[in-house]
Each structure stands twice: as structure tokens, then as C-alpha cells.
Design an enzyme around this catalytic site. Structure first.
Site, PDB file in Angstrom:
ATOM      1  CB  THR A 369      -0.934  -0.009   1.249  1.00 47.01           C
ATOM      2  OG1 THR A 369      -1.749  -1.159   1.200  1.00 47.01           O
ATOM      3  CG2 THR A 369      -1.802   1.226   1.378  1.00 47.01           C
ATOM      4  CB  THR A 387      -3.784  -0.582  -1.151  1.00 42.02           C
ATOM      5  OG1 THR A 387      -3.156  -1.826  -0.882  1.00 42.02           O
ATOM      6  CG2 THR A 387      -5.278  -0.770  -1.110  1.00 42.02           C
ATOM      7  CB  ILE A 388      -2.376  -3.505  -5.766  1.00 42.24           C
ATOM      8  CG1 ILE A 388      -0.880  -3.242  -5.551  1.00 42.24           C
ATOM      9  CG2 ILE A 388      -2.917  -2.670  -6.907  1.00 42.24           C
ATOM     10  CD1 ILE A 388      -0.015  -3.560  -6.790  1.00 42.24           C
ATOM     11  CG  ASN A 389      -4.055  -6.875   0.198  1.00 42.55           C
ATOM     12  OD1 ASN A 389      -3.872  -6.221   1.231  1.00 42.55           O
ATOM     13  ND2 ASN A 389      -4.392  -8.135   0.235  1.00 42.55           N
ATOM     14  CD  GLU A 408      -6.908  -4.107  -1.501  1.00 38.71           C
ATOM     15  OE1 GLU A 408      -6.355  -4.214  -0.402  1.00 38.71           O
ATOM     16  OE2 GLU A 408      -6.384  -3.570  -2.481  1.00 38.71           O
ATOM     17  CB  SER A 440      -9.536  -0.750   4.044  1.00 36.62           C
ATOM     18  OG  SER A 440      -8.278  -0.154   3.909  1.00 36.62           O
ATOM     19  CB  SER A 441      -5.798  -1.379   8.078  1.00 43.51           C
ATOM     20  OG  SER A 441      -6.276  -2.600   8.558  1.00 43.51           O
ATOM     21  N   GLY A 461       0.988  -0.591   5.017  1.00 41.03           N
ATOM     22  CA  GLY A 461       1.383  -1.603   6.014  1.00 41.03           C
ATOM     23  C   GLY A 461       0.277  -2.503   6.516  1.00 41.03           C
TER      24      GLY A 461
HETATM   25  N1  GLY Z   1      -5.039  -3.864   1.749  1.00 38.45           N
HETATM   26  C1  GLY Z   1      -4.701  -3.256   2.951  1.00 38.45           C
HETATM   27  C2  GLY Z   1      -5.811  -2.476   3.537  1.00 38.45           C
HETATM   28  O1  GLY Z   1      -6.639  -1.954   2.813  1.00 38.45           O
HETATM   29  O2  GLY Z   1      -5.902  -2.411   4.726  1.00 38.45           O
END
Ligand code: GLY
Length: 557
Positions: A369, A387-389, A408, A440-441, A461
Site C-alpha cells: 500500500t 493499494t493493491i494490497n 484485495e 481496510s486498515s 502496512g
Molecule cells: N489492503 C490493505 C488495507 O486496505 O488495509
């Protein structure tokens, strides 16, 4: 937000290279970006009189070219926008395909099939980035869409010089794929990359040109859509023309809460991050005065333990209550209620670890990310996390379109009680449903003081994003650090499971580490995150990008 001023006076680079350009601004502007290409393009857009959203859109597309670990058009993200008129949260998170279903990663016995949600086309959600940038532009853009896409097109077409850290990441990833015998096509595109050499991406350039010339229709319809769907059909993937045509980025109300004299603007669900950082910050503030009314020493044993204890409670709530608010009633207000948090913090023992059930840890193989922060000369701000994870997403590059697909889908809960790649658990709130956004985080966050931007932050992260973000806030607000100190100061992370494991950067004192181990913690020394932070101290901007990454931060005046 629509104002434009044409000339800038000088461009002061805080982190690495120093550049100078003409500029006559109302007030300082700043960027903190994950690489020099995105930083230079964003600064140039600001110096041409573009606003923070213009700079963010141009940077997002540049990162799709120069930061393939996480920059993307094949993924999604969140853009938090503050202007003098409003706060907005552009949610361009991927969604599950229409043919996705709750048990799609389970075998006949109901067990999760290893890696199915992590590598290959089945791990991809329907990408949201192009729609997200378009929505941001429609609402806030002041420069022509085409001019914001052109820098990325040129970098893909003419090439860019590969940074040694990108070459190292690629070489690590290729080794990893080989060791684990993972069959993806990543090496066909990136296998020959060398540090210091110019890397051209003609297929990606053509995809970007279609987006430049036709907006979202240049991605979700027409040639690019045909290429994606053909690729899916060849490899047993699920994303269809209907999925692409129906994808919509949405504008949500950011979470906005007072904390210690600031107004914290942050990510609402489907991010878990905003709720998590506010729970963390509020419980911290409730518990610190109980500790003899003295501030705790930064990164001391007491500080790390207190924040780890809070983290257990935060991640327990995350697992049970959080998911896509369009599918599941997330109790945001209750989770941030001061009385609820007071009760939640009430049983924290400052001297001992509370017990947790033993659960198998997640894989923690790699995480990525990326995030950037922008402040423009009118005091507007953007915090954008995209992000692409995992690093390099699903490992699948769409042939003929030249971009990496996300993985994802692993951010959904494949099965209750089974941790995802980040060790995070989930249940009904985050189970897979067609068109649903995975939890998501990502936590793009802006703090306001007296209605002015005081701090813009965020990080990559996975689940560790939340710790990177709340600690960057505490580093500035509680410990008075500069932007560079705040991003480079050692961080730590605890998330309930794996049980009593504190992941940390190098730099915690030996005596504190020993004391934490004596309390019963297992210490896991592994780096995480890449914070890009801008602080406003009485009208003077201070920008910092983590030294360990390849970021660049600049203040323009
Ligand atoms: N792929 C990480 C997040 O979205 O938390």
C-alpha cells in the site's frame, strides 16, 4: 478550492534533493510522497497553480508507473480532502465481483484454500482507482484532467530510472514466488528490471492514454475493459464487463471527532482505520492521567505496554463490528463513545498483560500500500492512501494493459476465526458479498486546529497502518517531534493476535525490550510502514518522508 495562482517563488526540499522554482504563493504548500517522481510531479502541479486535489490526482497516476509495489490503476484506496468549505472522503475501494460469494475461498471441507485469495486473478476485487480520481476531479479539480494524466503517460512511455530499492523489492519478490512455487506472470513484465536503468512500459502508457482521453470510460469500458475481461476468462477469474461498468467510487462523510484540542478527520468504514486510531488516541488519553498524571516516556516499556493493551481492545472490536457500511450496520458512534471507551480502558492493567485466547498467527509475508500527503497554498489538504494490497498485489499483470491487479479480496474474512494475511480476523460484518467493499486498515488522516490544517498523515502496512498513523500523531502532538523525527522514530504494533506479540522497529532501548519480554511479550523485530507527514506549525509547514523508503518531502514557498 478552485483558486489558482500561477507563479511560485522557491521550492525547498526537506528530505532529499533541493530544487528551486518560481513561485508567488499565498502561503506555503507541501508534499510528502513515496517517491521522487510523484513528489516532483505533485510539486510541479502546485507550482502551476493547481490545488491539493489536482496534485494528488497527478501523483496517484505517476505512482501507478513508478511504484509498482503499490501505486496502481488496478487497485483502490481512500482520499481524504479538507477544504475551507468541506471535508470529504472519496472511497474508491475495490468491490467483490458480482459472481463473488461468501465461501469462494473454501474447499469441499470448508477449509480456507491457501493463497487463493492472495495470488492470481481470483484474488482481485473490481478496481476503483480510476473512478476515484475522476470523482475527486469532478468535485475539486481545477486543472484539466488531461494535463494531470500526462506526466504519468510520459513516464510510462519514455521510461523512468529504476531506484535501487525498487530493484531490490522486485528481486526479493521474484525469489519469493520461486521459493513458494507461485504461478503468476509478474516476471514476464518485471523480471529484467535493473537498478539505474530506464524502464519503459508501453502497454501501461496506452492504458493511461485511454484514461487521459476518455476518463473512466477509458478504463471501465472499451479496449481496457475488453482486455481485463478476456484475461479473467482465460484464467478462471470473475470480473466481468458488468462489474467494471457498474463500479462506482463514492463520497462519504469522514469521521470527525475532537481530541486534545484538535479536530481529527479520518477514514470511516469500510476502513477500520479511523475508528481504530480514535479508539487508540482516546483510550490513551483516558489512561495516561491515571499514571501519576505524568506523560509517559516515549517508547518506554510503560508506553509500549499501555498502547499494546489498548491495541488488543481496538482489534477485538475491529474483528467483530467492522465491515462495509453499505452492507452491515457498523456502530461507529457507539465504538467512539467516550463512556464506552472509558469502560473498555477500565480493565487495562498498567503492570501486566491481559489474557487472550491462542489463535494461529497470520502469514505476515509482505505488505504494502502507499500513502501521500499534500497541502496547497490555500490551506487545502489531501491525505491519500492507495493499494493493491500485498506488495505487487496479486502478482498478475494484465497483458496488453500493463498494470498489476490487486489481491484485495484477502481483506475480506474468508472464514470466521481464520486470520487473513495480516493476521486479522473477521466475521459476518466482513464476509464476502457481491459488490461489497472489503474492510481496510487504510487511515488517511488530517488534524485541524482552529479550523486550519495542523497535520496530514498516513502510511502503508496492512493492519500496521493503524499503529503507524496513531503513533505519528502522538509523536507530534504529545512529544513535539518535527516531521522528520516523527516519521523516522521507531514504531511498534500490537493487534490482539498473534497473542502477546509486539512487532517493532529497531531502536527500542534494550532495557525496555528486556522488561517487555519479562512481562510476557514476544518481540518481533520487523519493519513496517512508510509514513508521509506534513505538519503546520503556526503557518510554517514541515514535511517528512521516512528515510527507509524512497520518499521525498518538500515545502514550497
Ligand atoms: N489492503 C490493505 C488495507 O486496505 O488495509
Amino acid at each position: 478550492m478552485y483558486k489558482r495562482i500561477i507563479t511560485f517563488v522557491s521550492l525547498i526540499c526537506i528530505s532529499s534533493v533541493t530544487t528551486t522554482t518560481a513561485f508567488a504563493a499565498k502561503q506555503q504548500a507541501g508534499v510528502a510522497m513515496p517517491d521522487s517522481y510523484s513528489a516532483d510531479v505533485a510539486a510541479s502541479i502546485l507550482s502551476q497553480g493547481g490545488n491539493a486535489v489536482d496534485a494528488a490526482i497527478a501523483a496517484q497516476f505517476v505512482l501507478a508507473v513508478t511504484l509498482p509495489e503499490a501505486g496502481n490503476i488496478g487497485g483502490g484506496g481512500f482520499m481524504l480532502v479538507h477544504t475551507d468549505k468541506q471535508n470529504d472522503f472519496i472511497d474508491y475501494r475495490e468491490v467483490a465481483p458480482l459472481k463473488g460469494h461468501r465461501d469462494m475461498y473454501l474447499d469441499d471441507k470448508g477449509e480456507v484454500i491457501k493463497n487463493k485469495s492472495v495470488f492470481g486473478v481470483l484474488s482481485a476485487g473490481v478496481p476503483g482507482t480510476v473512478a476515484g480520481m475522476w470523482l475527486a476531479h469532478e468535485k475539486y479539480g481545477s486543472m484539466a484532467w488531461k494535463s494531470l494524466l500526462q506526466p504519468a503517460v510520459s513516464l510510462a512511455e519514455k521510461g523512468f530510472v529504476v531506484h535501487p530499492k525498487l530493484a531490490d523489492n522486485i528481486s526479493w519478490y521474484l525469489d519469493y514466488l520461486q521459493k513458494k512455487d507461485i504461478k503468476v506472470n509478474f516476471a514476464d513484465y518485471f523480471g529484467e528490471i535493473k537498478a539505474g536503468q530506464v524502464f519503459k512500459q508501453p502497454a501501461l502508457a496506452e492504458s493511461l492514454k485511454r484514461i487521459r482521453d476518455h476518463g473512466p470510460d477509458g478504463f471501465y469500458k472499451g479496449k481496457t475493459a475488453d482486455i481485463i475481461v478476456d484475461f479473467m476468462q482465460q484464467h478462471g477469474g470473475l470480473i466481468s464487463h458488468q462489474d467494471l461498468a457498474q463500479y462506482q467510487a463514492v463520497s462519504r462523510k469522514p469521521i470527525s471527532q475532537p481530541w486534545q484540542g484538535y479536530q481529527v478527520l479520518t477514514a470511516p468504514p469500510p476502513s477500520s482505520g479511523g475508528i481504530a486510531i480514535l479508539q487508540w488516541l482516546k483510550m490513551y488519553q483516558q489512561l495516561v492521567p491515571a499514571n501519576d498524571k505524568k506523560p509517559l516516556e516515549h517508547n518506554s516499556k510503560e508506553y509500549v505496554h499501555l498502547l499494546a493493551e489498548i491495541g488488543k481492545r481496538v482489534f477485538a472490536d475491529r474483528a467483530d463490528y467492522l465491515g462495509d457500511p453499505d452492507f452491515y450496520p457498523v456502530p461507529v458512534e457507539q465504538l467512539l463513545d467516550d463512556d464506552y471507551l472509558q469502560k473498555r480502558a477500565g480493565d487495562v492493567n498498567l503492570l501486566a498483560i491481559s489474557t487472550t485466547e491462542k489463535i494461529e498467527p497470520g502469514l505476515y509475508e509482505s505488505e504494502d500500500t502507499t500513502h501521500f500527503s499534500v497541502v496547497d497554498q490555500w490551506g487545502n489538504a489531501v491525505a491519500n492512501t492507495t493499494t493493491i494490497n500485498l506488495t505487487f498485489g496479486s502478482g498478475m499483470v494484465v497483458p496488453g494493459a500493463g498494470f498489476i491487479l490487486n489481491d484485495e479480496m484477502d481483506d475480506f474474512s474468508a472464514k470466521p476465526g481464520v486470520a487473513n494475511v495480516f493476521g486479522a480476523l473477521g466475521g459476518k460484518a466482513n464476509e464476502i458479498q457481491p459488490k461489497k467493499r472489503m474492510l481496510s486498515s487504510m487511515t488517511p488522516t488530517i488534524l485541524l486546529k482552529d479550523k486550519q490544517v495542523a497535520l496530514v498523515t498516513g502510511s502503508p502496512g496492512g493492519t500496521t497502518i493503524i499503529s503507524s498513523v496513531y503513533q505519528s500523531i502522538l509523536n507530534v502532538t504529545e512529544f513535539g517531534m518535527s516531521a522528520e523525527e516523527a516519521v523516522n522514530s521507531p514504531r511498534f504494533h500490537h493487534q490482539l493476535y498473534p497473542e502477546n506479540v509486539i512487532r517493532h522497529h529497531k531502536g527500542l532501548k534494550d532495557e525496555d525490550k528486556k522488561a517487555l519480554q519479562q512481562m510476557g511479550y514476544t518481540l518481533d523485530n520487523r519493519y513496517f510502514g512508510d509514513v508521509h507527514l506534513i505538519i503546520n506549525k503556526n503557518g510554517k509547514l514541515d514535511a517528512g518522508s521516512e528515510a527507509r523508503g524512497r520518499g521525498k518531502a518538500m515545502v514550497l514557498r
